[in-house]
Motif scaffolding. Structure first.
Motif: not given
Length: 256
Positions: A165-168, A174-175
């Motif tokens: 889930t890290l890049t999530t 970023a969102a």
């Protein structure tokens, strides 16, 4: 500390070398494979105790403990023909590759330990899950921020799934930045503020006396802004979707 070999000098391999070579303690000798030649050469130039070997067999021969950090799909090519003596310790950091799979590939009786080192080990501030517990391997990762031994590979795969889930988290941040920009905020300002906002969580996350649920409650006021976003965005449907995605990834990891 033992002589350390690293086969596969990608992001995790580089982080391990930086973590072991920094700090006040005496750094071990570290032997790198020629894979990722540019990164290996940079590390060798930066740290006195780091050497680049001619091939992977030389890495194994010169090391007491060997860290396998190649990409899982590349393991058969990278490890083909290696001779690994039973006196070696092998640390398997390849996601989704079980120890028995690696044992078959290497045809060795050496001690095998799986581990999930993360990039912050370069600053010695990340806990590393290990399986099975091994005193030498656990001591190595204790030096890099802490070892968390687990009882079996079933539990290990659960932690590996959570790691996915890290890049999530990065995309979530970023969102938020993109949303602020869409409402007229300068991109640099939005980026700086969002980074600062979530860096501030590091201190509270280090407070092990409070559960994560308690930390969330402590940062909310009834009918306040945080509660409003949490209850309207993190719905039961979203929670179920997250659990489904995690279940699917866990199944993939357990299939190898």
């Amino acid at each position: 500390m033992q002589r350390i070999g690293v086969i596969g000098v990608g992001e995790i391999g580089r982080a391990i070398v930086a973590g072991l070579s920094g700090g006040d303690e005496q750094a071990p000798e570290i032997f790198l494979s020629p894979r990722g030649a540019r990164a290996a050469a940079e590390l060798s130039a930066r740290y006195a105790g780091v050497q680049v070997c001619a091939d992977n067999q030389e890495v194994v021969d010169r090391s007491d403990l060997v860290i396998i950090a190649v990409r899982g799909p590349d393991r058969h090519e990278a490890l083909a023909g290696l001779t690994v003596g039973a006196d070696k310790i092998v640390v398997n950091v390849m996601a989704g590759v079980a120890n028995e799979d690696l044992r078959r590939t290497l045809a060795t009786d050496a001690a095998l330990v799986r581990a999930i080192p993360l990039p912050p080990i370069r600053e010695r501030r990340s806990v590393t899950v290990t399986c099975p517990s091994h005193p030498v391997v656990d001591a190595l990762f204790d030096r890099l921020g802490g070892a968390l031994p687990v009882a079996d590979e079933a539990a290990f795969d659960v932690f590996s799934t959570v790691t996915g889930t890290l890049t999530t988290q990065y995309h979530f941040l970023a969102a938020l930045t993109s949303w602020a920009v869409a409402h007229g905020v300068r991109s640099d300002d939005a980026d700086r503020y969002v980074r600062s906002l979530f860096l501030g969580l590091a201190g509270t996350l280090g407070d092990g006396t409070r559960s994560l649920e308690q930390l969330a409650a402590d940062h909310e006021t009834p009918n306040g802004s945080n509660e409003r976003i949490r209850t309207t965005w993190f719905t039961s449907a979203n929670s179920e979707a997250l659990h489904k995605a995690l279940d699917d990834l866990l199944a993939v990891l357990r299939q190898g």
